[in-house]
Enzyme design. Structure first.
Site, PDB file in Angstrom:
ATOM      1  N   GLU A  93       0.824  -1.206   0.000  1.00 44.15           N
ATOM      2  CA  GLU A  93       0.000   0.000   0.000  1.00 44.15           C
ATOM      3  C   GLU A  93       0.860   1.258   0.000  1.00 44.15           C
ATOM      4  OE1 GLU A  93      -2.981  -1.860   3.368  1.00 44.15           O
ATOM      5  OE2 GLU A  93      -1.912  -0.005   3.758  1.00 44.15           O
ATOM      6  N   CYS A 111       2.886   8.316   1.847  1.00 46.49           N
ATOM      7  CA  CYS A 111       3.500   7.329   2.741  1.00 46.49           C
ATOM      8  C   CYS A 111       3.744   6.069   1.920  1.00 46.49           C
ATOM      9  CB  CYS A 111       2.553   7.062   3.908  1.00 46.49           C
ATOM     10  SG  CYS A 111       3.155   5.794   5.022  1.00 46.49           S
ATOM     11  N   CYS A 118       6.461  -7.573   6.836  1.00 45.64           N
ATOM     12  CA  CYS A 118       7.550  -7.052   7.682  1.00 45.64           C
ATOM     13  C   CYS A 118       7.947  -8.125   8.679  1.00 45.64           C
ATOM     14  CB  CYS A 118       7.041  -5.820   8.444  1.00 45.64           C
ATOM     15  SG  CYS A 118       8.327  -5.007   9.409  1.00 45.64           S
ATOM     16  N   CYS A 122       5.874  -6.026  15.232  1.00 49.99           N
ATOM     17  CA  CYS A 122       5.261  -5.136  16.232  1.00 49.99           C
ATOM     18  C   CYS A 122       3.810  -5.579  16.467  1.00 49.99           C
ATOM     19  CB  CYS A 122       5.308  -3.683  15.751  1.00 49.99           C
ATOM     20  SG  CYS A 122       6.968  -3.121  15.355  1.00 49.99           S
ATOM     21  N   CYS A 125       0.618  -3.812  14.955  1.00 53.13           N
ATOM     22  CA  CYS A 125       0.683  -3.490  13.527  1.00 53.13           C
ATOM     23  C   CYS A 125       0.150  -4.645  12.694  1.00 53.13           C
ATOM     24  CB  CYS A 125       2.135  -3.193  13.152  1.00 53.13           C
ATOM     25  SG  CYS A 125       2.390  -3.060  11.391  1.00 53.13           S
ATOM     26  N   SER A 195      11.444   6.232   8.479  1.00 52.04           N
ATOM     27  CA  SER A 195      11.103   5.787   9.832  1.00 52.04           C
ATOM     28  C   SER A 195      11.708   4.412  10.109  1.00 52.04           C
ATOM     29  CB  SER A 195       9.575   5.712   9.910  1.00 52.04           C
ATOM     30  OG  SER A 195       9.185   5.013  11.039  1.00 52.04           O
ATOM     31  N   LEU A 218       8.911   4.838  18.641  1.00 53.24           N
ATOM     32  CA  LEU A 218       9.248   4.611  20.058  1.00 53.24           C
ATOM     33  C   LEU A 218       8.139   3.792  20.736  1.00 53.24           C
ATOM     34  CD1 LEU A 218      11.003   5.120  22.545  1.00 53.24           C
ATOM     35  CD2 LEU A 218       9.909   7.364  22.780  1.00 53.24           C
ATOM     36  N   CYS A 336      -1.671   0.753   8.755  1.00 52.78           N
ATOM     37  CA  CYS A 336      -0.746   0.202   7.775  1.00 52.78           C
ATOM     38  C   CYS A 336      -0.981  -1.291   7.538  1.00 52.78           C
ATOM     39  CB  CYS A 336       0.661   0.489   8.313  1.00 52.78           C
ATOM     40  SG  CYS A 336       1.906  -0.678   8.014  1.00 52.78           S
TER      41      CYS A 336
HETATM   42 FE1  SF4 Z   1       7.018  -3.531  10.588  1.00 51.62          FE
HETATM   43 FE2  SF4 Z   1       6.527  -0.936  10.992  1.00 51.62          FE
HETATM   44 FE3  SF4 Z   1       4.611  -2.741  11.338  1.00 51.62          FE
HETATM   45 FE4  SF4 Z   1       6.631  -2.669  13.083  1.00 51.62          FE
HETATM   46  S1  SF4 Z   1       5.118  -1.052  12.736  1.00 51.62           S
HETATM   47  S2  SF4 Z   1       5.750  -4.534  12.138  1.00 51.62           S
HETATM   48  S3  SF4 Z   1       8.317  -2.102  11.704  1.00 51.62           S
HETATM   49  S4  SF4 Z   1       5.609  -2.248   9.413  1.00 51.62           S
END
Ligand code: SF4
Length: 347
Positions: A93, A111, A118, A122, A125, A195, A218, A336
């Site tokens: 995206e 963005c 990924c 996280c 996310c 980032s 952070l 995201c």
């Molecule tokens: Fe990956 Fe960013 Fe999602 Fe963390 S926040 S899992 S670094 S895409």
């Protein structure tokens, strides 16, 4: 037959090597850059200041391949989320965020994503939950800008979409070179922010290699709590990273910021604010508070505006520059990875 090389996404140096290898003059590389990145041609035939022989030779070995979006969703606030296909039925995206408010002075930010999924994991996310499926090439990263109907309106690009830029460093750097050097788009590096969750070796290289702004995700300044939602903390403790960042010169135009997504009951009370203030005391930087977009599993939610304001006020009282990022595109699932994840599931 050998696969043809994609000219789009190559740097001047790479094009010079290609030209010399094919018996073309070295200066042709600069002309090719101009056609690719300034004139935005889609075919080698359009490169009319190259000789017919040079064009024929190039067509034998190379193509120009950009990836256009296959779907767009528009929010009522003007934010647009674009879906780009990549190999094997996967998608990434890019999100276009216009800001015509007085404060925004007609900014239009894009963005971009740099990986398919990924591997940073996280917890809050959606992209992290999809796992890692590969790196985007420089051409795929740049296509997210060049193939957008709004490309010529863009004032800023942020590498804050799917993926961890420092985990795909070479391709990210290649795309940054094309955006910021005179033979590419020639943008000021201060129009671009990259980032990272805090992959220290990559960040140190990035600080040497570019002048682009840096944003660190952070989200919690207590080491054990941060490690529980961001596994990268175990390998790269953020306190160590901040110590290294203190040794850099931030007095110029390059900006350092810390992104802090407010997660109800996880990182939003005053003890968390105090830990952030302690970690960043005296460092020239800015903290961006972000309202959390609720994830489909409902585990994370945003706290109320009252809680967010108290948090912000605490940081400001303790000497930090702190902004609350406006939440954009909530009605089109701006968190995201949500659209790409859904499309993959449907595929
Ligand atoms: Fe990956 Fe960013 Fe999602 Fe963390 S926040 S899992 S670094 S895409």
């Amino acid at each position: 037959m050998a696969q043809k090389k994609n000219l789009f996404g190559l740097t001047l140096l790479q094009l010079q090597q290609l030209c010399l290898g094919e018996g073309l003059p070295k200066y042709a590389a600069r002309q090719i850059c101009d056609w690719l990145y300034r004139k935005e041609v889609s075919t080698i035939d359009e490169m009319t200041n190259l000789s017919l022989k040079a064009r024929a030779r190039l067509k034998d070995i190379a193509v120009i391949e950009k990836t256009s979006p296959i779907e767009a969703q528009e929010s009522k606030d003007g934010t647009k989320k674009y879906l780009f296909p990549v190999a094997n039925g996967q998608y990434v995206e890019a999100v276009f965020i216009p800001d015509d408010s007085d404060e925004g002075a007609s900014r239009a930010t894009l963005c971009v994503s740099c990986q398919v999924g990924c591997r940073m994991g996280c917890q809050f996310c959606y992209t992290g939950k999809q796992g890692y499926h590969g790196n985007l090439s420089a051409a795929q990263i740049l296509s997210q800008a060049f193939c957008l109907p709004e490309f010529h309106r863009l004032t800023n690009i942020v590498y804050m979409g799917m993926g961890e830029p420092m985990d795909n460093y070479d391709n990210v750097l290649q795309s940054l070179s094309i955006l910021t050097t005179d033979w590419g788009l020639g943008w000021s590096p201060h129009r671009i922010t990259v980032s990272s969750v805090g992959i220290t070796p990559g960040i140190l290289r990035f600080l040497q290699d570019t002048q682009c702004h840096l944003a660190i995700s952070l989200h919690n300044a207590f080491p054990s709590q941060r490690a529980a939602i961001m596994p990268a903390q175990k390998a790269y403790p953020v306190a160590d990273l901040v110590s290294l960042l203190r040794k850099q010169d931030w007095s110029g135009q390059r900006r350092l910021s810390f992104e802090y997504t407010m997660l109800q009951g996880e990182n939003d009370d005053i003890s968390h604010a105090a830990e952030v203030a302690k970690l960043l005391a005296g460092l020239r930087c800015r903290v961006n508070l972000i309202r959390c977009h609720a994830t489909p599993d409902g585990r994370f939610k945003s706290p109320s505006m009252t809680v967010i304001s108290s948090f912000r006020n605490y940081l400001v009282r303790h000497g930090l520059i702190c902004t609350l990022r406006a939440s954009r595109g909530e009605d089109i699932m701006a968190a995201c990875g949500l659209l790409a994840g859904r499309s993959k599931d449907q595929a």
